[in-house]
Design a protein around this motif. Structure first.
Motif, PDB file in Angstrom:
ATOM      1  N   GLY A  85      44.916  -2.322  74.253  1.00 32.61           N
ATOM      2  CA  GLY A  85      45.384  -3.464  73.474  1.00 32.61           C
ATOM      3  C   GLY A  85      44.805  -4.795  73.901  1.00 32.61           C
ATOM      4  N   ASP A  86      44.139  -4.838  75.058  1.00 28.63           N
ATOM      5  CA  ASP A  86      43.531  -6.092  75.508  1.00 28.63           C
ATOM      6  C   ASP A  86      42.285  -6.404  74.685  1.00 28.63           C
ATOM      7  OD1 ASP A  86      45.461  -6.534  77.415  1.00 28.63           O
ATOM      8  OD2 ASP A  86      44.307  -5.650  79.063  1.00 28.63           O
ATOM      9  N   ARG A  87      41.781  -7.619  74.852  1.00 31.28           N
ATOM     10  CA  ARG A  87      40.674  -8.091  74.015  1.00 31.28           C
ATOM     11  C   ARG A  87      39.385  -8.183  74.830  1.00 31.28           C
ATOM     12  NH1 ARG A  87      45.299 -11.292  73.026  1.00 31.28           N
ATOM     13  NH2 ARG A  87      46.238 -10.820  70.995  1.00 31.28           N
ATOM     14  N   VAL A  88      38.285  -7.907  74.126  1.00 35.07           N
ATOM     15  CA  VAL A  88      36.953  -7.954  74.734  1.00 35.07           C
ATOM     16  C   VAL A  88      36.063  -8.830  73.857  1.00 35.07           C
ATOM     17  CG1 VAL A  88      34.930  -6.633  75.451  1.00 35.07           C
ATOM     18  CG2 VAL A  88      37.226  -5.651  75.718  1.00 35.07           C
ATOM     19  N   VAL A  89      35.498  -9.874  74.445  1.00 36.67           N
ATOM     20  CA  VAL A  89      34.659 -10.836  73.724  1.00 36.67           C
ATOM     21  C   VAL A  89      33.219 -10.349  73.695  1.00 36.67           C
ATOM     22  CG1 VAL A  89      33.797 -13.220  73.711  1.00 36.67           C
ATOM     23  CG2 VAL A  89      36.182 -12.744  74.362  1.00 36.67           C
ATOM     24  N   VAL A  90      32.574 -10.455  72.520  1.00 32.90           N
ATOM     25  CA  VAL A  90      31.155 -10.114  72.383  1.00 32.90           C
ATOM     26  C   VAL A  90      30.458 -11.217  71.597  1.00 32.90           C
ATOM     27  CG1 VAL A  90      31.674  -7.635  72.423  1.00 32.90           C
ATOM     28  CG2 VAL A  90      31.396  -8.805  70.220  1.00 32.90           C
ATOM     29  N   ASN A  91      29.127 -11.236  71.661  1.00 27.86           N
ATOM     30  CA  ASN A  91      28.312 -12.275  71.006  1.00 27.86           C
ATOM     31  C   ASN A  91      27.473 -11.700  69.875  1.00 27.86           C
ATOM     32  OD1 ASN A  91      27.834 -13.155  74.330  1.00 27.86           O
ATOM     33  ND2 ASN A  91      28.928 -14.518  72.949  1.00 27.86           N
ATOM     34  N   PRO A  92      28.011 -11.619  68.675  1.00 27.78           N
ATOM     35  CA  PRO A  92      27.199 -11.092  67.578  1.00 27.78           C
ATOM     36  C   PRO A  92      26.155 -12.096  67.111  1.00 27.78           C
ATOM     37  CG  PRO A  92      29.303 -11.870  66.741  1.00 27.78           C
ATOM     38  CD  PRO A  92      29.371 -11.991  68.238  1.00 27.78           C
ATOM     39  N   PRO A  93      25.072 -11.583  66.488  1.00 19.80           N
ATOM     40  CA  PRO A  93      24.769 -10.160  66.296  1.00 19.80           C
ATOM     41  C   PRO A  93      24.422  -9.486  67.619  1.00 19.80           C
ATOM     42  CG  PRO A  93      22.918 -11.509  65.602  1.00 19.80           C
ATOM     43  CD  PRO A  93      24.029 -12.462  65.918  1.00 19.80           C
ATOM     44  N   VAL A  94      25.011  -8.308  67.843  1.00 22.83           N
ATOM     45  CA  VAL A  94      24.864  -7.657  69.143  1.00 22.83           C
ATOM     46  C   VAL A  94      24.834  -6.144  68.962  1.00 22.83           C
ATOM     47  CG1 VAL A  94      27.333  -7.471  69.707  1.00 22.83           C
ATOM     48  CG2 VAL A  94      25.666  -7.818  71.551  1.00 22.83           C
ATOM     49  N   TYR A  95      24.296  -5.474  69.942  1.00 24.84           N
ATOM     50  CA  TYR A  95      24.166  -4.021  70.001  1.00 24.84           C
ATOM     51  C   TYR A  95      25.414  -3.333  69.435  1.00 24.84           C
ATOM     52  CZ  TYR A  95      23.147   0.426  72.479  1.00 24.84           C
ATOM     53  OH  TYR A  95      22.885   1.727  72.823  1.00 24.84           O
ATOM     54  N   PRO A  96      25.303  -2.558  68.349  1.00 20.93           N
ATOM     55  CA  PRO A  96      26.479  -1.998  67.679  1.00 20.93           C
ATOM     56  C   PRO A  96      27.423  -1.180  68.556  1.00 20.93           C
ATOM     57  CG  PRO A  96      24.585  -1.840  66.230  1.00 20.93           C
ATOM     58  CD  PRO A  96      24.069  -2.328  67.563  1.00 20.93           C
ATOM     59  N   PRO A  97      26.940  -0.385  69.548  1.00 22.60           N
ATOM     60  CA  PRO A  97      27.896   0.347  70.380  1.00 22.60           C
ATOM     61  C   PRO A  97      28.891  -0.539  71.128  1.00 22.60           C
ATOM     62  CG  PRO A  97      25.761   1.378  70.545  1.00 22.60           C
ATOM     63  CD  PRO A  97      25.556   0.094  69.779  1.00 22.60           C
ATOM     64  N   PHE A  98      28.604  -1.834  71.278  1.00 23.50           N
ATOM     65  CA  PHE A  98      29.603  -2.714  71.878  1.00 23.50           C
ATOM     66  C   PHE A  98      30.899  -2.640  71.071  1.00 23.50           C
ATOM     67  CE2 PHE A  98      27.295  -6.127  74.620  1.00 23.50           C
ATOM     68  CZ  PHE A  98      26.607  -5.137  75.298  1.00 23.50           C
ATOM     69  N   VAL A 149      38.026  -6.222  69.692  1.00 24.25           N
ATOM     70  CA  VAL A 149      36.848  -7.075  69.807  1.00 24.25           C
ATOM     71  C   VAL A 149      37.156  -8.473  69.294  1.00 24.25           C
ATOM     72  CG1 VAL A 149      34.506  -7.479  68.938  1.00 24.25           C
ATOM     73  CG2 VAL A 149      35.195  -5.175  69.645  1.00 24.25           C
ATOM     74  N   VAL A 150      36.756  -9.480  70.054  1.00 16.79           N
ATOM     75  CA  VAL A 150      36.818 -10.877  69.638  1.00 16.79           C
ATOM     76  C   VAL A 150      35.389 -11.405  69.619  1.00 16.79           C
ATOM     77  CG1 VAL A 150      37.668 -13.192  70.183  1.00 16.79           C
ATOM     78  CG2 VAL A 150      39.112 -11.188  70.627  1.00 16.79           C
ATOM     79  N   GLU A 151      34.961 -11.954  68.504  1.00 14.33           N
ATOM     80  CA  GLU A 151      33.582 -12.395  68.376  1.00 14.33           C
ATOM     81  C   GLU A 151      33.397 -13.856  68.785  1.00 14.33           C
ATOM     82  OE1 GLU A 151      31.579  -9.644  64.937  1.00 14.33           O
ATOM     83  OE2 GLU A 151      32.447 -11.552  64.304  1.00 14.33           O
ATOM     84  N   ALA A 152      32.313 -14.108  69.495  1.00 17.61           N
ATOM     85  CA  ALA A 152      31.838 -15.462  69.805  1.00 17.61           C
ATOM     86  C   ALA A 152      30.374 -15.497  69.394  1.00 17.61           C
ATOM     87  CB  ALA A 152      31.993 -15.787  71.286  1.00 17.61           C
ATOM     88  N   PRO A 153      30.087 -15.761  68.110  1.00 17.92           N
ATOM     89  CA  PRO A 153      28.710 -15.619  67.606  1.00 17.92           C
ATOM     90  C   PRO A 153      27.708 -16.492  68.354  1.00 17.92           C
ATOM     91  CG  PRO A 153      30.272 -15.830  65.796  1.00 17.92           C
ATOM     92  CD  PRO A 153      31.036 -16.143  67.056  1.00 17.92           C
TER      93      PRO A 153
END
Length: 400
Positions: A121-134, A145-149
């Motif tokens: 239930g916790d959140r993980v930040v990623v930077n899209p566009p990014v490797y899809p398996p993330f 997933v929380v996005e930070a483009p």
């Protein structure tokens, strides 16, 4: 000076691995890249390179097979080889062998690191566009997933990152930041200043940083890559590294989790059974690649530089409406096809009409629509033919 046909510019005596194999040679392969599509399709998609393996790697694996050395992995040779490579290549003496653990591969290692620092239930930040398996791996392990483009310049956006961190820790939950460095698909190499800013933000918000550094050896300039754990404030970070991408060893599974000084206790909690996943032959191959395969790597990097220049020239000549910023790392090119009027998924058009397989930009998250990812780790001839086919695909609406 006279060069042999496949000699790599700038690397006298070293052959360009990207020019060593013909299309007929490559079609004998049985891996995903060469078996997913019919033979009339040029596959420039999944992250496999069209190269023969470095000779030291071939010799190490062949010798192990001849000896019957196909048991379970043991020892710290892989970590020692990576530490030596990091010191010579990046000037980083801070990779502590005692703060490493072998894992099956980088993405499975990412999952294990995220389990150490977050819960369901916790959140993980990623930077899209990014490797899809993330997205796929994070969601499969019941995290959000929380996005930070990325910014318009394809670089980390501090304001977007701070906003994402704020949302990620809302309600007092634990949170992590899954950083891709160098970045896939843009080829962006994050600077020391950018990474130090990330570390500062992460500490301020209590976000744990897990960084995928699998493309680290594939940086245009040998001293251009900055390991995340080398920057001030990154002591609680966790990194995943591997020789897999740079030496084309995806089928020989192995990777290393590396902890900063402040993450030693976290890494110590890694279940012992996680180390059962890597292949012994994979570890042998990766170790030798890092220790004895740098001449081959340098020849590859020179060949990739030449292909980046060639791609820029080909696009300017045949597909000038495509937006393209040459990356500083990886062997991937991120192409903005929105001006072509092909909709959100131009990869589908290039496959059906041009018989060229590319990665659709859609699975890369926000900013992926209208884009494709092209794998340029192939011969100049195949790359040239692919771009000609893509251009021809625009001149006909005929379905094939």
């Amino acid at each position: 000076m006279t060069r042999t046909p496949h000699e790599t510019p700038g690397e006298p005596g070293e052959t360009n691995p990207l020019s060593a194999l013909t299309l007929d040679d490559l079609r004998r392969r049985t891996s995903m890249k060469w078996r997913t599509y019919p033979e009339d399709v040029l596959p420039l998609w999944v992250a496999e390179m069209d190269v023969p393996l470095a000779e030291p790697v071939v010799r190490a694996v062949t010798d192990a097979l001849a000896l019957g050395d196909t048991g379970y992995p043991a020892g710290t040779a892989y970590a020692e080889a990576l530490a030596g490579f990091a010191a010579k290549r990046w000037g980083w003496d801070g990779l502590a062998v005692e703060r490493t653990a072998i894992v099956a591969d980088v993405m499975l290692g990412v999952v294990e690191m995220l389990k150490l620092v977050t819960g369901p239930g916790d959140r993980v930040v990623v930077n899209p566009p990014v490797y899809p398996p993330f997205y796929q791996f994070v969601e499969h392990m019941d995290r959000t997933v929380v996005e930070a483009p990325l910014g318009a310049d394809a670089r980390l956006d501090p304001a977007a990152l701070e906003d994402a961190f704020t949302r990620a820790v809302a309600g007092g939950r634990r949170a992590a930041y899954l950083l891709c460095s160098p970045h896939n698909p843009t080829g962006t190499v994050h600077t020391a200043a950018e990474l130090a800013a990330v570390a500062g933000l992460a500490e301020r918000y209590g976000v744990r940083v897990v960084v995928d550094e699998i493309h680290a050896p594939l940086v245009t300039s040998g001293d251009g890559f900055v390991p995340y754990l080398s920057v001030p404030g990154a002591e609680r970070g966790l990194s995943l590294m591997s020789a897999s991408k740079a030496w084309n060893l995806a089928g020989l599974k192995a990777a290393l989790a590396v902890g900063g000084a402040g993450a030693a206790a976290d890494l110590a909690r890694l279940p012992e059974e996680v180390s059962h996943g890597p292949s012994h032959l994979g570890i042998l191959a990766h170790t030798v690649a890092l220790r004895d395969g740098t001449a081959w790597l340098d020849a590859l990097l020179a060949g990739l530089d030449a292909n980046r220049r060639l791609l820029t020239e080909l696009l300017a000549e045949h597909l000038p409406a495509i937006g393209h910023r040459p990356g500083e790392a990886t062997y991937l090119a991120w192409l903005d096809c929105r001006a072509l009027g092909l909709g959100d998924d131009p990869a589908d058009v290039f496959l059906r009409r041009g018989r060229v397989a590319l990665n659709s930009g859609l699975p890369f998250g926000t900013g992926g629509a209208g884009h494709v990812r092209l794998n340029l780790a192939t011969s100049p001839g195949i790359l040239s033919e692919a771009i000609r086919r893509m251009a021809a695909a625009l001149s006909t609406g005929r379905e094939r």
